[in-house]
Design an enzyme around this catalytic site. Structure first.
Site, short mmCIF file in Angstrom:
data_model
loop_
_atom_site.label_atom_id
_atom_site.label_comp_id
_atom_site.label_asym_id
_atom_site.label_seq_id
_atom_site.Cartn_x
_atom_site.Cartn_y
_atom_site.Cartn_z
N GLU A 33 0.84 -1.21 0.00
CA GLU A 33 0.00 0.00 0.00
C GLU A 33 0.87 1.25 0.00
O GLU A 33 1.84 1.36 0.75
CB GLU A 33 -0.88 -0.03 1.25
CG GLU A 33 -2.27 0.50 1.02
CD GLU A 33 -3.08 -0.36 0.06
OE1 GLU A 33 -3.10 -0.05 -1.15
OE2 GLU A 33 -3.68 -1.34 0.52
N HIS A 34 0.49 2.18 -0.87
CA HIS A 34 1.22 3.44 -1.06
C HIS A 34 2.66 3.16 -1.52
O HIS A 34 3.58 3.91 -1.21
CB HIS A 34 1.18 4.31 0.20
CG HIS A 34 -0.19 4.91 0.42
ND1 HIS A 34 -0.61 6.04 -0.24
CD2 HIS A 34 -1.23 4.51 1.17
CE1 HIS A 34 -1.86 6.31 0.13
NE2 HIS A 34 -2.26 5.39 0.98
N THR A 35 2.82 2.07 -2.23
CA THR A 35 4.13 1.76 -2.82
C THR A 35 4.14 2.07 -4.31
O THR A 35 5.21 2.25 -4.90
CB THR A 35 4.48 0.27 -2.64
OG1 THR A 35 3.35 -0.49 -3.07
CG2 THR A 35 4.77 -0.07 -1.19
N GLY A 124 -12.82 2.75 -1.25
CA GLY A 124 -11.42 2.37 -1.48
C GLY A 124 -11.32 1.10 -2.30
O GLY A 124 -10.31 0.40 -2.25
N SER A 126 -11.89 1.15 -5.63
CA SER A 126 -11.60 1.60 -7.00
C SER A 126 -12.82 1.70 -7.91
O SER A 126 -12.79 1.29 -9.07
CB SER A 126 -10.55 0.71 -7.66
OG SER A 126 -9.36 0.85 -6.96
N ASP A 172 -4.57 0.79 -9.30
CA ASP A 172 -6.01 0.52 -9.39
C ASP A 172 -6.42 0.27 -10.84
O ASP A 172 -7.13 -0.69 -11.15
CB ASP A 172 -6.82 1.70 -8.84
CG ASP A 172 -6.42 2.06 -7.42
OD1 ASP A 172 -5.68 1.27 -6.79
OD2 ASP A 172 -6.84 3.12 -6.94
N TYR A 222 -3.98 12.63 0.14
CA TYR A 222 -3.27 11.67 -0.73
C TYR A 222 -2.11 12.39 -1.44
O TYR A 222 -0.97 11.92 -1.41
CB TYR A 222 -4.25 11.08 -1.76
CG TYR A 222 -3.62 10.01 -2.62
CD1 TYR A 222 -3.66 8.67 -2.25
CD2 TYR A 222 -2.95 10.34 -3.79
CE1 TYR A 222 -3.08 7.68 -3.03
CE2 TYR A 222 -2.35 9.36 -4.58
CZ TYR A 222 -2.41 8.04 -4.19
OH TYR A 222 -1.83 7.07 -4.97
C1 GLA Z 1 -5.20 4.70 -4.14
C2 GLA Z 1 -4.43 5.06 -5.41
C3 GLA Z 1 -3.44 3.96 -5.77
C4 GLA Z 1 -2.55 3.60 -4.59
C5 GLA Z 1 -3.40 3.36 -3.34
C6 GLA Z 1 -2.57 3.15 -2.10
O1 GLA Z 1 -6.01 3.59 -4.35
O2 GLA Z 1 -5.32 5.26 -6.48
O3 GLA Z 1 -2.66 4.37 -6.88
O4 GLA Z 1 -1.60 4.58 -4.36
O5 GLA Z 1 -4.29 4.43 -3.09
O6 GLA Z 1 -1.81 1.99 -2.22
#
Ligand code: GLA
Length: 385
Positions: A33-35, A124, A126, A172, A222
């Site tokens: 996550e957030h990578t 969350g 997508s 996503d 974000y």
């Molecule tokens: C959101 C963003 C993704 C990703 C996640 C965290 O879903 O759209 O690109 O950065 O957060 O992992």
């Protein structure tokens, strides 16, 4: 809604039959996550729910957008497709059309478009990426542009940057475009190379818990995380050239982390470097059938997102922490951008009912919101139906 019902709704909305129906899924991220925007790897799966898009060409040189989930009807002339509107939902499909135009593709005909999605909004999972990808997939087919699925994902990501103003990574849209039934996608977000890894979980289900928290993924927070990671890279560049935080192993990071003088940026970087390692370890554990290890890494991911990346909040923390108390929970963590939304948990079959009952009760008692639970089915990526 069934596809038949959607076709009937199209007929009612536009007075004619739809010519084509497309689908793109939402996703749940298992770990990593957030990578993605840090050049690291991620491990998401496409879900069986997503967004449907029905269309037909019209002879009016107008693109008409309707969604069964939204009240507005939006009609735009062919020369109005490159500027965002202040009605947010339409910016996702519109932003995708604008990307085709930016790539030199001419849109010469109008379209009547009807959209419907069953990904819960703001969870969350997508919903926005699935809308972008279904539009990109449909336009690629209609305009015979021949872009591959990776390019369609990149088109969706650009639409999100330029029309929704979220500087998101590629995860996503990539998962929505490239998902495969019963597989998770181990994606290197720097090279975009990926491997589909079977997720065969005997006697275990992937359970998604929706906090229904009113805070949605806030584009401000974000984008701030994206900027903090960039600052960490800039400060590290004083001692070592690097483009992305994910280039560093944990041992390498420890040697040079003192170069990050900004305290917040330092914490963000520590999360990213650790999460990249956890993701790689988790994929190895899954391949080796070590699901217990996989679950421990999920829990550690949540803790790091809570303490170092600071994207959880009381709702996600309560949901994960209550899950950890249940016998038969292999692992549980927040999934997606954070600040509300969902957790993802691996739960033994016999623990599903006690999980829903006990975590549901404890969460509602503490947070005052009734949560919702879904058993995830891993589906395929975007398609024409
Ligand atoms: C959101 C963003 C993704 C990703 C996640 C965290 O879903 O759209 O690109 O950065 O957060 O992992």
């Amino acid at each position: 809604m069934t596809v038949q019902e959607l076709k009937a709704a199209f007929q009612t909305a536009y007075g004619q039959e739809a010519e084509a129906v497309y689908f793109a899924p939402g996703r749940v991220n298992l770990i990593g996550e957030h990578t993605d925007y840090n050049g690291g790897s991620v491990f998401p799966c496409a879900l069986s729910f997503g967004t449907y898009l029905l269309l037909r060409k019209n002879d009016k040189k107008m693109v008409n957008f309707r969604s069964l989930n939204q009240p507005e009807i939006i009609s735009l002339a062919l020369d109005q497709l490159t500027t965002p509107l202040d009605k947010l939902w339409v910016n996702y499909p519109l932003g995708v059309l604008a990307q085709f135009i930016k790539r030199g593709i001419k849109i010469k005909e109008g379209y009547d478009i009807l959209i419907w999605g069953n990904v819960p909004n703001g969870a969350g999972l997508s919903s926005s990426a699935s809308l972008e990808v279904v539009t990109a997939y449909a336009m690629n087919d209609q305009l015979a542009t021949g872009f591959n699925r990776t390019v369609l994902a990149q088109i969706g990501q650009k639409a999100e940057h330029e029309f929704a103003f979220v500087n998101c990574g590629i995860m996503d849209q990539f998962a929505s475009a490239n998902g495969a039934k019963d597989h998770a996608i181990h994606l290197n977000c720097d090279t975009l190379e990926f491997e589909l890894v079977p997720v065969k979980l005997e006697g275990i289900k992937i359970l998604i818990s929706n906090t229904h928290s009113p805070h949605k993924l806030d584009s401000g927070a974000y984008n701030q995380r994206v900027a903090e990671c960039k600052l960490a890279v800039e400060q590290l560049n004083k001692v070592r050239p690097l483009k992305y935080l994910a280039e560093l192993t944990e041992a390498e990071f420890e040697k040079i982390e003192s170069a990050i003088t900004d305290v917040t940026a330092h914490k963000r970087a520590r999360h990213v470097v650790g999460e990249v390692q956890r993701t790689s370890d988790a994929v190895k554990a899954l391949k080796a059938g070590d699901i217990v290890k996989f679950g421990q890494l999920m829990n550690a991911s949540h803790v790091s997102l809570r303490d170092d990346y600071e994207v959880t909040g009381p709702e996600l923390d309560t949901m994960a922490e209550e899950a950890w108390k249940i016998d038969g929970v292999i692992g549980s963590r927040m999934t997606g951008g954070g600040f509300g939304g969902c957790t993802v948990s691996l739960v033994k079959d016999e623990a599903i009912e006690p999980f829903i009952a006990n975590v549901g009760k404890a969460y509602e008692a503490k947070i005052g919101i009734k949560p919702e639970f879904y058993i995830a089915e891993i589906g395929d990526g975007a398609c024409k139906l």
